[in-house]
Design an enzyme around this catalytic site. Structure first.
Site, PDB file in Angstrom:
ATOM      1  N   TYR A  71      39.478  -6.580  83.812  1.00 43.99           N
ATOM      2  CA  TYR A  71      39.550  -8.026  83.627  1.00 43.99           C
ATOM      3  C   TYR A  71      38.160  -8.624  83.564  1.00 43.99           C
ATOM      4  O   TYR A  71      37.170  -7.966  83.860  1.00 43.99           O
ATOM      5  CB  TYR A  71      40.357  -8.675  84.755  1.00 43.99           C
ATOM      6  CG  TYR A  71      39.627  -8.772  86.082  1.00 43.99           C
ATOM      7  CD1 TYR A  71      39.399  -7.641  86.861  1.00 43.99           C
ATOM      8  CD2 TYR A  71      39.133  -9.994  86.552  1.00 43.99           C
ATOM      9  CE1 TYR A  71      38.720  -7.722  88.067  1.00 43.99           C
ATOM     10  CE2 TYR A  71      38.445 -10.083  87.761  1.00 43.99           C
ATOM     11  CZ  TYR A  71      38.252  -8.941  88.510  1.00 43.99           C
ATOM     12  OH  TYR A  71      37.558  -9.028  89.696  1.00 43.99           O
ATOM     13  N   ARG A  94      30.686  -6.691  78.828  1.00 45.29           N
ATOM     14  CA  ARG A  94      31.069  -5.944  80.038  1.00 45.29           C
ATOM     15  C   ARG A  94      32.523  -5.482  79.941  1.00 45.29           C
ATOM     16  O   ARG A  94      32.865  -4.374  80.355  1.00 45.29           O
ATOM     17  CB  ARG A  94      30.835  -6.791  81.288  1.00 45.29           C
ATOM     18  CG  ARG A  94      31.053  -5.984  82.575  1.00 45.29           C
ATOM     19  CD  ARG A  94      30.657  -6.742  83.825  1.00 45.29           C
ATOM     20  NE  ARG A  94      31.462  -7.931  83.999  1.00 45.29           N
ATOM     21  CZ  ARG A  94      31.247  -8.846  84.942  1.00 45.29           C
ATOM     22  NH1 ARG A  94      30.247  -8.713  85.792  1.00 45.29           N
ATOM     23  NH2 ARG A  94      32.022  -9.902  85.037  1.00 45.29           N
ATOM     24  N   ARG A 139      56.925   5.362  83.698  1.00 44.85           N
ATOM     25  CA  ARG A 139      55.970   5.648  84.768  1.00 44.85           C
ATOM     26  C   ARG A 139      55.601   7.129  84.815  1.00 44.85           C
ATOM     27  O   ARG A 139      56.452   7.991  85.025  1.00 44.85           O
ATOM     28  CB  ARG A 139      56.526   5.203  86.126  1.00 44.85           C
ATOM     29  CG  ARG A 139      55.468   5.264  87.215  1.00 44.85           C
ATOM     30  CD  ARG A 139      55.981   4.794  88.577  1.00 44.85           C
ATOM     31  NE  ARG A 139      54.896   4.808  89.545  1.00 44.85           N
ATOM     32  CZ  ARG A 139      54.440   5.913  90.141  1.00 44.85           C
ATOM     33  NH1 ARG A 139      55.001   7.072  89.867  1.00 44.85           N
ATOM     34  NH2 ARG A 139      53.433   5.859  90.994  1.00 44.85           N
ATOM     35  N   HIS A 172      51.669   9.378  85.628  1.00 40.95           N
ATOM     36  CA  HIS A 172      50.231   9.202  85.838  1.00 40.95           C
ATOM     37  C   HIS A 172      49.408   9.476  84.584  1.00 40.95           C
ATOM     38  O   HIS A 172      48.405   8.821  84.336  1.00 40.95           O
ATOM     39  CB  HIS A 172      49.731  10.113  86.968  1.00 40.95           C
ATOM     40  CG  HIS A 172      50.201   9.681  88.326  1.00 40.95           C
ATOM     41  ND1 HIS A 172      51.510   9.753  88.716  1.00 40.95           N
ATOM     42  CD2 HIS A 172      49.526   9.168  89.381  1.00 40.95           C
ATOM     43  CE1 HIS A 172      51.629   9.306  89.954  1.00 40.95           C
ATOM     44  NE2 HIS A 172      50.446   8.943  90.380  1.00 40.95           N
ATOM     45  N   LYS A 209      35.011  -3.156  86.076  1.00 40.23           N
ATOM     46  CA  LYS A 209      35.691  -4.348  86.623  1.00 40.23           C
ATOM     47  C   LYS A 209      37.199  -4.160  86.505  1.00 40.23           C
ATOM     48  O   LYS A 209      37.846  -4.730  85.627  1.00 40.23           O
ATOM     49  CB  LYS A 209      35.198  -5.604  85.887  1.00 40.23           C
ATOM     50  CG  LYS A 209      35.463  -6.893  86.655  1.00 40.23           C
ATOM     51  CD  LYS A 209      34.656  -8.033  86.082  1.00 40.23           C
ATOM     52  CE  LYS A 209      35.096  -9.380  86.615  1.00 40.23           C
ATOM     53  NZ  LYS A 209      34.958  -9.549  88.055  1.00 40.23           N
ATOM     54  N   GLU A 261      27.502  -5.692  98.128  1.00 36.76           N
ATOM     55  CA  GLU A 261      27.792  -6.955  97.442  1.00 36.76           C
ATOM     56  C   GLU A 261      28.930  -7.634  98.180  1.00 36.76           C
ATOM     57  O   GLU A 261      29.416  -7.139  99.201  1.00 36.76           O
ATOM     58  CB  GLU A 261      28.152  -6.708  95.981  1.00 36.76           C
ATOM     59  CG  GLU A 261      29.408  -5.874  95.793  1.00 36.76           C
ATOM     60  CD  GLU A 261      29.775  -5.644  94.331  1.00 36.76           C
ATOM     61  OE1 GLU A 261      29.441  -6.482  93.479  1.00 36.76           O
ATOM     62  OE2 GLU A 261      30.416  -4.617  94.062  1.00 36.76           O
ATOM     63  N   LEU A 281      28.996  -4.239  91.217  1.00 39.58           N
ATOM     64  CA  LEU A 281      29.326  -4.663  89.857  1.00 39.58           C
ATOM     65  C   LEU A 281      28.090  -5.360  89.279  1.00 39.58           C
ATOM     66  O   LEU A 281      27.438  -6.149  89.973  1.00 39.58           O
ATOM     67  CB  LEU A 281      30.500  -5.654  89.887  1.00 39.58           C
ATOM     68  CG  LEU A 281      30.910  -6.185  88.515  1.00 39.58           C
ATOM     69  CD1 LEU A 281      31.667  -5.107  87.733  1.00 39.58           C
ATOM     70  CD2 LEU A 281      31.788  -7.427  88.650  1.00 39.58           C
TER      71      LEU A 281
END
Ligand code: PLP
Length: 287
Positions: A33, A52, A100, A102, A149, A182, A207
């Site tokens: 995101y 990014r 579903r 993996h 992110k 951070e 990040l």
């Protein structure tokens, strides 16, 4: 006016916006995101945020859900349709909807995209900056790939909730060496007694914040002394100033760390100056 969200090709009422129960973002946190500030009707640093996003997608081998130009168009549309003058626009891309399992799904599964926007109060943000915030330290609890992110924010949720329960607005992660990495959703900075700005290098453990990068540009432009190096919690206790940076907070002074007063207990002049100058160093694009 009802809020509008963009979900996989459609603009829908925010209250009705939904993704499938087998979206991999929902089941595996298999997505990334970005959050951009909207300031005076402009989207702040959209190219840097999309660069990014592109990197995050690449690291996870998720395709762009559509062209970058189309994503820019949708970001603008969602800001406009929600009449956001000041606020935030959010974009999330996941690996898509699949049974579903993996393993990555087959190539014909398209990534999912969601874009939302909300208004925030500049007056409330300024009032907060005039007061400063308290931060609370928390042992680093995340995977090593915090440079991506991802929407896998449970560790950050736990850290920030701990901070909240202990009188803080933000958590500061502490690594095994006793250094601050951070914040739970911000980058961390101090100003030493000698007036040098210090923030951890973005090479590992944090990040690479867009706001951090803009502030570094500003610091260079204003010819301020700075050191990109790790700093310890102890150094933060003894600092003249501390602050955090993020698209959602901009430059936000920190006046207490673990209940201890930083500097004179008031927002520092360097932090407030950087906050004031912030938008002069950003790329502003009309929504
Ligand atoms: N660090 C973390 C863990 C974050 O989640 C964020 C923002 O969400 C930041 C730093 C600040 O990044 P940016 O300045 O790009 O908003």
């Amino acid at each position: 006016m009802s809020r509008i969200a963009y979900v996989n090709g459609q603009y829908v009422r925010h209250g009705d916006a939904a993704v499938h129960v087998e979206d991999r973002g929902y089941q595996f946190a298999d997505g990334v995101y970005e959050v951009c500030e909207v300031w005076q009707g402009k989207i702040v640093d959209m190219p840097r945020h999309l660069d990014r996003l592109s990197r995050s997608l690449g690291e996870l081998q998720i395709d762009w859900p559509m062209s970058r130009n189309a994503v820019e168009f949708v970001l603008r549309q969602v800001v406009r349709r929600n009449l956001v003058k000041n606020g935030l626009v959010y974009i999330q891309v996941t690996r898509g909807v699949a049974k579903r399992d993996h393993f990555f799904p087959s190539d014909d599964v398209a990534p999912s995209i969601v874009v939302t926007a909300k208004s925030t109060s500049p007056a409330a943000a300024e009032a907060q900056a005039e007061k400063g915030i308290s931060v609370v330290s928390y042992p680093e609890n995340r995977w090593p790939r915090v440079d991506i992110k991802t929407v896998a924010l449970l560790p950050n949720v736990l850290a920030k909730q701990h901070a909240k329960e202990n009188g803080g607005k933000e958590a500061w992660y502490i690594d095994t060496e006793g250094n601050v990495t951070e914040g739970g959703s911000t980058n961390a900075w101090i100003v030493t007694k000698d007036g040098a700005l210090v923030t951890r290098p973005a090479e590992n453990g944090i990040l690479r914040g867009i706001t951090r990068a803009v502030v570094l540009d500003l610091v260079k432009r204003e010819d301020l002394t700075f050191e990109e190096r790790p700093f310890s919690l102890q150094e933060a206790f003894e600092a003249k100033e501390a602050f955090v940076t993020a698209a959602s907070t901009l430059v936000m002074p920190v006046t207490r760390v673990d209940g201890r007063i930083v500097g004179n207990g008031h927002p520092g002049s360097v932090a407030l100056r950087l906050r004031e100058l912030f938008h002069t160093a950003t790329d502003l694009q009309t929504a």
